[in-house]
Design an enzyme around this catalytic site. Structure first.
Site, PDB file in Angstrom:
ATOM      1  CG  HIS A  74      85.536  16.639  21.344  1.00  0.00           C
ATOM      2  ND1 HIS A  74      84.617  15.631  21.127  1.00  0.00           N
ATOM      3  CD2 HIS A  74      85.982  16.466  22.616  1.00  0.00           C
ATOM      4  CE1 HIS A  74      84.510  14.896  22.214  1.00  0.00           C
ATOM      5  NE2 HIS A  74      85.332  15.385  23.141  1.00  0.00           N
ATOM      6  CB  THR A 134      88.206  10.058  22.029  1.00  0.00           C
ATOM      7  OG1 THR A 134      88.771  10.407  23.291  1.00  0.00           O
ATOM      8  CG2 THR A 134      87.684   8.620  22.090  1.00  0.00           C
ATOM      9  CB  THR A 159      88.198  17.168  26.216  1.00  0.00           C
ATOM     10  OG1 THR A 159      87.239  16.344  25.547  1.00  0.00           O
ATOM     11  CG2 THR A 159      87.587  17.745  27.477  1.00  0.00           C
ATOM     12  CG  HIS A 169      93.076  12.630  23.973  1.00  0.00           C
ATOM     13  ND1 HIS A 169      93.149  13.218  25.224  1.00  0.00           N
ATOM     14  CD2 HIS A 169      91.832  12.095  23.876  1.00  0.00           C
ATOM     15  CE1 HIS A 169      92.008  13.020  25.850  1.00  0.00           C
ATOM     16  NE2 HIS A 169      91.181  12.351  25.060  1.00  0.00           N
TER      17      HIS A 169
HETATM   18  P1  2AM Z   1      87.741  12.526  25.763  1.00  0.00           P
HETATM   19  O1  2AM Z   1      88.122  13.959  25.760  1.00  0.00           O
HETATM   20  O2  2AM Z   1      88.874  11.639  26.048  1.00  0.00           O
HETATM   21  O3  2AM Z   1      87.067  12.095  24.498  1.00  0.00           O
HETATM   22  C1  2AM Z   1      82.396  14.168  27.193  1.00  0.00           C
HETATM   23  O4  2AM Z   1      82.309  13.062  28.029  1.00  0.00           O
HETATM   24  C2  2AM Z   1      83.829  14.473  26.813  1.00  0.00           C
HETATM   25  O5  2AM Z   1      84.577  14.888  27.948  1.00  0.00           O
HETATM   26  C3  2AM Z   1      84.559  13.303  26.242  1.00  0.00           C
HETATM   27  O6  2AM Z   1      85.170  13.758  25.094  1.00  0.00           O
HETATM   28  C4  2AM Z   1      85.503  12.836  27.321  1.00  0.00           C
HETATM   29  O7  2AM Z   1      86.736  12.274  26.980  1.00  0.00           O
HETATM   30  C5  2AM Z   1      85.662  14.040  28.169  1.00  0.00           C
HETATM   31  N1  2AM Z   1      85.657  13.650  29.578  1.00  0.00           N
HETATM   32  C6  2AM Z   1      84.689  12.978  30.238  1.00  0.00           C
HETATM   33  N2  2AM Z   1      84.977  12.886  31.536  1.00  0.00           N
HETATM   34  C7  2AM Z   1      86.162  13.493  31.716  1.00  0.00           C
HETATM   35  C8  2AM Z   1      86.988  13.721  32.832  1.00  0.00           C
HETATM   36  N3  2AM Z   1      86.650  13.319  34.056  1.00  0.00           N
HETATM   37  N4  2AM Z   1      88.147  14.377  32.626  1.00  0.00           N
HETATM   38  C9  2AM Z   1      88.493  14.806  31.412  1.00  0.00           C
HETATM   39  N5  2AM Z   1      87.743  14.615  30.309  1.00  0.00           N
HETATM   40  C10 2AM Z   1      86.596  13.977  30.458  1.00  0.00           C
END
Ligand code: 2AM
Length: 219
Positions: free
Chosen positions: A70, A152, A72, A150
């Site tokens: 995904h 991951t 985010t 992005h």
């Molecule tokens: P990602 O988007 O880089 O993969 C659940 O933890 C998701 O939320 C993950 O996909 C993670 O990173 C994102 N995530 C976790 N903590 C975050 C934060 N503080 N800020 C932004 N994205 C976060």
């Protein structure tokens, strides 16, 4: 109080369809495999600390993958994060919830911490991008809105997924400063650039298009 309270997800984002997940993983694997076998990469194994054996690093094993692929948009931690409510109430979030979108992947990158796909958002998609996302990650920089976007692909052991977006912004910052790559090479999929400290970015000759649904994740 109200009987019906708002329910906030762990995070919002674009979730890849099953088929697009396979397709993206495939492309990502090809990138890691090609990169891992390059002499240029082997010259810089040290960047990855003790991970390199005599025969090299298996990048596909080095980065652990988990969960659904995904992109985010907003991490709201079930409403605990400051701004979670404002985000949930955005016109675009309400309008586009459960809507299908095609995302464009324009590159792949790795650092000693993370592996990811760089996403290029359209103006419509940017309506769903939090205004302060880049500022929150790099307070002292003025980076383009949406440049943190992005997917991951994997994280090294004990690295949190949030790191992928921060790593991407390090590349964006170097680009903004006009930093020249320390090494550059044309490979099958695109133009590969090395920026030191284990930072490798592949700019694809052709974007990879993936199908997604925008929504919230409530595990
Ligand atoms: P990602 O988007 O880089 O993969 C659940 O933890 C998701 O939320 C993950 O996909 C993670 O990173 C994102 N995530 C976790 N903590 C975050 C934060 N503080 N800020 C932004 N994205 C976060």
């Amino acid at each position: 109080g109200s009987l019906e309270e708002a329910v906030y997800p762990l995070f919002y984002g674009w979730f890849l369809t099953h088929k697009s997940q396979s397709h993206t993983k495939e492309k990502g694997k090809k990138f890691l495999k090609t990169l891992g076998e390059l002499d240029e990469f082997k010259e810089h194994w040290d960047d990855f600390g003790g991970a390199a054996s005599e025969t090299g690093i298996n990048l596909e094993e080095y980065f652990e993958r988990k969960g659904i692929l995904h992109c985010t948009t907003e991490y709201s931690d079930y409403g605990k994060v400051k701004g979670a409510q404002e985000y949930a109430e955005l016109e675009a979030v309400k309008k586009f919830y459960s809507t299908a979108f095609c995302l464009q992947i324009s590159g792949f990158f790795i650092t000693p911490r993370t592996a990811g796909a760089r996403v290029q958002l359209t103006d419509k998609q940017l309506e769903l991008w939090p205004a302060d996302s880049e500022k929150e990650a790099m307070p002292s920089e003025e980076l383009p809105h949406g440049s943190r976007a992005h997917i991951t692909l994997g994280c090294a052991k004990d690295v949190e997924p949030k790191q992928t977006g921060l790593d991407l912004l390090e590349f964006v910052k170097l680009e903004k400063e006009g930093q020249q790559a320390l090494a550059e090479k044309d490979i099958d999929q695109g133009k590969l650039r090395y920026f030191g400290k284990g930072m490798w970015m592949l700019e694809l000759y052709e974007n990879v298009t993936v199908k997604t649904i925008f929504g919230g994740f409530y595990p």
